[in-house]
Design a protein around this motif. Structure first.
Motif, PDB file in Angstrom:
ATOM      1  N   ALA A 104      -6.262  15.054  -7.908  1.00  0.00           N
ATOM      2  CA  ALA A 104      -6.910  15.997  -6.993  1.00  0.00           C
ATOM      3  C   ALA A 104      -7.344  17.265  -7.720  1.00  0.00           C
ATOM      4  CB  ALA A 104      -5.947  16.351  -5.866  1.00  0.00           C
ATOM      5  N   SER A 105      -8.384  17.854  -7.192  1.00  0.00           N
ATOM      6  CA  SER A 105      -8.840  19.131  -7.742  1.00  0.00           C
ATOM      7  C   SER A 105      -9.251  20.016  -6.574  1.00  0.00           C
ATOM      8  CB  SER A 105      -9.989  18.907  -8.712  1.00  0.00           C
ATOM      9  OG  SER A 105     -11.016  18.217  -8.067  1.00  0.00           O
ATOM     10  N   GLY A 106      -9.656  21.225  -6.864  1.00  0.00           N
ATOM     11  CA  GLY A 106     -10.004  22.131  -5.781  1.00  0.00           C
ATOM     12  C   GLY A 106     -10.777  23.312  -6.303  1.00  0.00           C
ATOM     13  N   THR A 126       0.862  -1.190   0.000  1.00  0.00           N
ATOM     14  CA  THR A 126       0.000   0.000   0.000  1.00  0.00           C
ATOM     15  C   THR A 126       0.892   1.232   0.000  1.00  0.00           C
ATOM     16  OG1 THR A 126      -1.700  -1.166   1.231  1.00  0.00           O
ATOM     17  CG2 THR A 126      -1.823   1.231   1.247  1.00  0.00           C
ATOM     18  N   VAL A 127       0.601   2.163  -0.895  1.00  0.00           N
ATOM     19  CA  VAL A 127       1.415   3.374  -0.994  1.00  0.00           C
ATOM     20  C   VAL A 127       0.812   4.450  -0.099  1.00  0.00           C
ATOM     21  CG1 VAL A 127       2.531   4.974  -2.570  1.00  0.00           C
ATOM     22  CG2 VAL A 127       1.676   2.787  -3.432  1.00  0.00           C
ATOM     23  N   SER A 128       1.699   5.167   0.578  1.00  0.00           N
ATOM     24  CA  SER A 128       1.260   6.201   1.508  1.00  0.00           C
ATOM     25  C   SER A 128       1.961   7.507   1.178  1.00  0.00           C
ATOM     26  CB  SER A 128       1.629   5.711   2.922  1.00  0.00           C
ATOM     27  OG  SER A 128       1.441   6.711   3.857  1.00  0.00           O
ATOM     28  N   ARG A 164      -1.241  10.971   3.675  1.00  0.00           N
ATOM     29  CA  ARG A 164      -2.438  10.394   4.300  1.00  0.00           C
ATOM     30  C   ARG A 164      -3.476  11.457   4.648  1.00  0.00           C
ATOM     31  NH1 ARG A 164       1.785   8.782   6.142  1.00  0.00           N
ATOM     32  NH2 ARG A 164       1.469   9.898   8.119  1.00  0.00           N
ATOM     33  N   THR A 165      -3.598  12.450   3.784  1.00  0.00           N
ATOM     34  CA  THR A 165      -4.701  13.411   3.932  1.00  0.00           C
ATOM     35  C   THR A 165      -5.937  12.910   3.182  1.00  0.00           C
ATOM     36  OG1 THR A 165      -4.198  14.715   1.969  1.00  0.00           O
ATOM     37  CG2 THR A 165      -3.049  15.327   3.997  1.00  0.00           C
ATOM     38  N   GLY A 166      -5.822  11.766   2.518  1.00  0.00           N
ATOM     39  CA  GLY A 166      -6.947  11.197   1.767  1.00  0.00           C
ATOM     40  C   GLY A 166      -8.107  10.903   2.695  1.00  0.00           C
ATOM     41  N   ALA A 186      -0.971  17.778   1.403  1.00  0.00           N
ATOM     42  CA  ALA A 186      -0.903  16.543   0.608  1.00  0.00           C
ATOM     43  C   ALA A 186       0.439  16.507  -0.127  1.00  0.00           C
ATOM     44  CB  ALA A 186      -2.046  16.520  -0.406  1.00  0.00           C
ATOM     45  N   THR A 187       0.885  15.289  -0.497  1.00  0.00           N
ATOM     46  CA  THR A 187       2.095  15.192  -1.320  1.00  0.00           C
ATOM     47  C   THR A 187       1.715  15.373  -2.786  1.00  0.00           C
ATOM     48  OG1 THR A 187       1.808  12.799  -1.592  1.00  0.00           O
ATOM     49  CG2 THR A 187       3.168  13.541   0.271  1.00  0.00           C
ATOM     50  N   VAL A 188       2.696  15.759  -3.589  1.00  0.00           N
ATOM     51  CA  VAL A 188       2.415  15.901  -5.020  1.00  0.00           C
ATOM     52  C   VAL A 188       2.022  14.523  -5.584  1.00  0.00           C
ATOM     53  CG1 VAL A 188       3.358  16.608  -7.258  1.00  0.00           C
ATOM     54  CG2 VAL A 188       4.004  17.848  -5.190  1.00  0.00           C
TER      55      VAL A 188
HETATM   56  C1  LIG Z   1      -9.482  18.965   5.119  1.00  0.00           C
HETATM   57  C2  LIG Z   1      -9.321  18.250   3.801  1.00  0.00           C
HETATM   58  C3  LIG Z   1      -9.720  18.855   2.625  1.00  0.00           C
HETATM   59  C4  LIG Z   1      -9.548  18.204   1.400  1.00  0.00           C
HETATM   60  N1  LIG Z   1      -9.920  18.833   0.256  1.00  0.00           N
HETATM   61  C5  LIG Z   1      -9.711  18.260  -0.933  1.00  0.00           C
HETATM   62  C6  LIG Z   1     -10.046  18.942  -2.136  1.00  0.00           C
HETATM   63  O1  LIG Z   1     -10.535  20.064  -2.141  1.00  0.00           O
HETATM   64  N2  LIG Z   1      -9.821  18.294  -3.309  1.00  0.00           N
HETATM   65  C7  LIG Z   1      -9.263  17.055  -3.359  1.00  0.00           C
HETATM   66  O2  LIG Z   1      -9.048  16.542  -4.453  1.00  0.00           O
HETATM   67  N3  LIG Z   1      -8.948  16.380  -2.238  1.00  0.00           N
HETATM   68  C8  LIG Z   1      -9.146  16.954  -1.035  1.00  0.00           C
HETATM   69  N4  LIG Z   1      -8.806  16.282   0.113  1.00  0.00           N
HETATM   70  C9  LIG Z   1      -8.299  14.900   0.021  1.00  0.00           C
HETATM   71  C10 LIG Z   1      -6.772  14.758  -0.074  1.00  0.00           C
HETATM   72  O3  LIG Z   1      -6.113  15.894   0.414  1.00  0.00           O
HETATM   73  C11 LIG Z   1      -6.358  14.483  -1.501  1.00  0.00           C
HETATM   74  O4  LIG Z   1      -6.946  13.288  -1.961  1.00  0.00           O
HETATM   75  C12 LIG Z   1      -4.842  14.346  -1.711  1.00  0.00           C
HETATM   76  O5  LIG Z   1      -4.603  14.236  -3.093  1.00  0.00           O
HETATM   77  C13 LIG Z   1      -4.215  13.147  -1.019  1.00  0.00           C
HETATM   78  O6  LIG Z   1      -2.799  13.281  -1.048  1.00  0.00           O
HETATM   79  P1  LIG Z   1      -1.890  12.513   0.033  1.00  0.00           P
HETATM   80  O7  LIG Z   1      -0.466  12.782  -0.256  1.00  0.00           O
HETATM   81  O8  LIG Z   1      -2.335  12.834   1.398  1.00  0.00           O
HETATM   82  O9  LIG Z   1      -2.234  11.020  -0.347  1.00  0.00           O
HETATM   83  P2  LIG Z   1      -2.618   9.798   0.604  1.00  0.00           P
HETATM   84  O10 LIG Z   1      -3.824  10.113   1.390  1.00  0.00           O
HETATM   85  O11 LIG Z   1      -1.428   9.358   1.346  1.00  0.00           O
HETATM   86  O12 LIG Z   1      -2.980   8.718  -0.514  1.00  0.00           O
HETATM   87  C14 LIG Z   1      -4.118   8.854  -1.307  1.00  0.00           C
HETATM   88  C15 LIG Z   1      -4.160   7.716  -2.342  1.00  0.00           C
HETATM   89  O13 LIG Z   1      -3.106   7.886  -3.283  1.00  0.00           O
HETATM   90  C16 LIG Z   1      -2.219   6.782  -3.244  1.00  0.00           C
HETATM   91  N5  LIG Z   1      -0.867   7.344  -3.368  1.00  0.00           N
HETATM   92  C17 LIG Z   1      -0.303   8.319  -2.613  1.00  0.00           C
HETATM   93  N6  LIG Z   1       0.906   8.627  -3.092  1.00  0.00           N
HETATM   94  C18 LIG Z   1       1.113   7.833  -4.167  1.00  0.00           C
HETATM   95  C19 LIG Z   1       2.182   7.669  -5.082  1.00  0.00           C
HETATM   96  N7  LIG Z   1       3.299   8.411  -5.014  1.00  0.00           N
HETATM   97  N8  LIG Z   1       2.068   6.726  -6.050  1.00  0.00           N
HETATM   98  C20 LIG Z   1       0.949   5.974  -6.167  1.00  0.00           C
HETATM   99  N9  LIG Z   1      -0.091   6.094  -5.334  1.00  0.00           N
HETATM  100  C21 LIG Z   1      -0.007   7.002  -4.343  1.00  0.00           C
HETATM  101  C22 LIG Z   1      -2.469   6.078  -1.923  1.00  0.00           C
HETATM  102  O14 LIG Z   1      -2.170   4.693  -2.010  1.00  0.00           O
HETATM  103  C23 LIG Z   1      -3.951   6.338  -1.749  1.00  0.00           C
HETATM  104  O15 LIG Z   1      -4.710   5.418  -2.490  1.00  0.00           O
HETATM  105  C24 LIG Z   1      -8.984  16.904   1.358  1.00  0.00           C
HETATM  106  C25 LIG Z   1      -8.572  16.285   2.552  1.00  0.00           C
HETATM  107  C26 LIG Z   1      -8.739  16.942   3.760  1.00  0.00           C
HETATM  108  C27 LIG Z   1      -8.263  16.269   5.006  1.00  0.00           C
END
Ligand SMILES: Cc1cc2nc3c(=O)[nH]c(=O)nc-3n(C[C@H](O)[C@H](O)[C@H](O)COP(=O)(O)OP(=O)(O)OC[C@H]3O[C@@H](n4cnc5c(N)ncnc54)[C@H](O)[C@@H]3O)c2cc1C
Length: 537
Positions: free
Chosen positions: A171-173, A67-69, A72-74, A161-163
């Motif tokens: 992701a969008s916004g 599982t890729v992390s 973890r803001t997902g 969030a990470t790129v």
């Molecule tokens: C308060 C709040 C507001 C938010 N608002 C929005 C918003 O407006 N729009 C929006 O789109 N999202 C929003 N989100 C959700 C979240 O921020 C996005 O989905 C973001 O893209 C997740 O990035 P992350 O690095 O935290 O990924 P994670 O949560 O760590 O992972 C998300 C998914 O991507 C996979 N993943 C992560 N990194 C990689 C990689 N390098 N390669 C392959 N797979 C990978 C993981 O396995 C998982 O399935 C919000 C979340 C919160 C908490």
């Protein structure tokens, strides 16, 4: 037909690999913002593509899932491991270089664990913490960047969030209204597949041929034919499932694939010219009908009015912000001067050239008046700090909802966040809101509505008071998904499917579409090692 051939990577030992009882100190890597938590047999913190290959080979030797992390803001539990190896990319946080492509496009290459906020800041300011390791081409491009005003548009509300995570979720916004989601800004990807081999993909170079097929070399030296799925991709925002479109770039399968097709280790993104002038405006309305009609006029006149973002704060959401202000005072991020007559609010960003700025704002004032609003009660901000404060007004909402759910979980731990993520086609917003409100009223559930109204994409956040209401909330969520898909919309517009919404993938693409997605997965991840439980139940 050219054969897409992943390179064999011997891998490097990933020195930061945690197993057994040591895992007890790493609980935060087992959960994400959905508040669901999982288990893992081991956790790896690679720092390079080679170390990711090493970690994948380690898991392969033990027949473990991966599982890729990211950060973890997902909120769909995609990064929550279901046993096996969890690979955290947080230490892959270097910007690798910048360049200007032949057509003048400005490209930034980074490791996938770079934080979105850091990337955005670097592009805007022209300062890169890793510049000391840049080559001569990158250093020259940085100098040229400093003379321009560029930005990287994808802006999910949560910029920690990470790129890589934003690419994996497409992701969008708020600014997607004008600039689109993450996908069009991804120019190149390096991806480690589930068998440890590496694909380097570039937009415009690695494209599916007109036949709708391409050849992918398999690990045993054969060639597999991979077909673009035949389902129709929604015309609304959508983050559910594998992208499919005629003549598509192969990297677009990975954008939005939620870590189920490959581990994205490096990303090249495109930056674009920033507007010369920006203004944030909060408009207040005495009825939801007024606010929606105002939005529809802005949607129709988006170019003339130079609007970049249209965000809605519904009636109960506005009350929630008022309460937040009362409880937390100035630290709440909510200004104290909320007009008492305001029933709901619309937040706008306007971005223009210097020449058309005054004209755009005066036209906007005219549209506000035409809809019965008052430009004199609007809040507006031009300076960057002030605009950030207004943005925080809107952004305080998801944080407040998350805090509310966290409080309820203290007595009802089975409850997780229950926020919808559905977009409908233009012209169907009133109908969709009507469906949400009447069903919620009938069920006696508490809820708030806010979100990306410009893209006809509202988040209905159901606030269950107990486990029974939570179950009712999920039933309604399914009913809403059926209704939205019936209108041609998406039940998962930006947060992805993750592990919590796998039913919706079938609602949107039916059994046949899911079967075709599984064929794509089998081609890139033949041993089904990646993202167990994500997308597919
Ligand atoms: C308060 C709040 C507001 C938010 N608002 C929005 C918003 O407006 N729009 C929006 O789109 N999202 C929003 N989100 C959700 C979240 O921020 C996005 O989905 C973001 O893209 C997740 O990035 P992350 O690095 O935290 O990924 P994670 O949560 O760590 O992972 C998300 C998914 O991507 C996979 N993943 C992560 N990194 C990689 C990689 N390098 N390669 C392959 N797979 C990978 C993981 O396995 C998982 O399935 C919000 C979340 C919160 C908490």
């Amino acid at each position: 037909m050219d054969v897409l051939t992943p390179t064999v990577c011997p891998g490097a030992i990933c020195p930061d690999l945690v197993e057994g009882s040591d895992l007890a100190d790493y609980g935060k890597y087992l959960a994400d913002e959905s508040r669901r938590s999982g288990t893992a047999d081991a956790l790896a913190f690679p720092r390079s593509t080679a170390e990711v290959c090493g970690a994948v080979n380690w898991a392969k030797d033990r027949d473990l899932g991966i599982t890729v992390s990211g950060a973890r803001t997902g909120i769909a539990a995609g990064a929550v491991p279901d046993g096996g190896l969890a690979v955290s990319l947080e230490r892959m946080n270097r910007v690798l270089g910048v360049r200007t492509a032949g057509d003048g496009t400005f490209l930034v290459r980074c490791q996938s664990g770079v934080l979105l906020s850091d990337l955005q800041h670097s592009v805007q300011s022209g300062t890169f913490a890793d510049a000391a390791s840049f080559d001569a081409e990158s250093l020259a491009a940085v100098e040229s960047l400093k003379t321009q005003s560029l930005f990287y548009p994808p802006d999910p509300t949560e910029t920690s969030a990470t790129v890589g995570g934003t690419v994996a979720c497409n992701a969008s916004g708020a600014h997607t209204f004008r600039y689109g989601p993450t996908r069009p800004y991804v120019h190149g990807l390096t991806v480690v597949l589930g068998d440890g081999r590496v694909l380097a993909l570039e937009r415009g170079r690695d494209v599916v041929e007109q036949s709708g097929e391409f050849l992918l070399a398999t690990a045993d030296g054969q060639e597999a034919v991979v077909r673009i799925p035949e389902y129709t991709w929604p015309t609304t925002k959508n983050s559910a499932g594998y992208y499919a479109a005629e003549g598509m770039d192969i990297l677009d399968f990975f954008v939005g694939s939620e870590g189920t097709l490959g581990i994205v280790t490096e990303i090249e993104v495109r930056a674009i010219p920033a507007p010369e002038m920006s203004c944030a405006v909060v408009t207040f309305w005495t009825s939801e009908e007024q606010a929606v009609a105002f939005t529809e006029t802005l949607q129709d006149g988006r170019d003339m009015l130079s609007v970049e973002a249209i965000e809605y704060v519904g009636p109960k959401a506005l009350s929630m912000l008022r309460n937040r202000r009362t409880q937390l005072g100035a630290t709440s991020g909510v200004p104290g001067c909320l007009p008492e007559t305001a029933h709901c609010a619309i937040y706008l960003d306007v971005g223009t050239s210097r020449d058309s700025y005054a004209d755009a704002l005066s036209k906007l004032a005219g549209v506000i008046e035409d809809h019965g609003g008052s430009p004199s009660t609007c809040w507006s901000a031009v300076e960057r700090d002030e605009r950030e404060r207004l943005r925080h007004f809107r952004h305080a909402l998801p944080e407040t909802v998350n805090a509310h759910i966290a409080e309820i979980r203290k007595t009802e731990p089975s409850i997780t966040k229950l926020g919808t993520d559905m977009a409908v086609p233009g012209g169907r917003l009133v109908e969709a809101i009507g469906i949400y409100r009447s069903a919620l009223r009938e069920a006696g559930l508490d809820y708030v509505i806010f979100g990306h109204i410009g893209d006809n994409h509202l988040h209905v956040n159901i606030l269950p008071r107990n486990a029974a209401e939570y179950r009712t909330g999920w039933d309604l969520y399914h009913r809403f998904a059926d209704a939205v898909v019936g209108m041609g919309g998406s039940p998962a517009a930006e947060h992805g499917i993750g592990k919590l919404k796998t039913d919706f993938l079938r609602t949107l693409f039916h059994d046949e579409g899911v079967r075709q997605m599984l064929q794509i997965k089998a081609a890139f991840d033949p041993h089904s090692r990646l993202g167990k439980g994500t997308l597919f139940a």
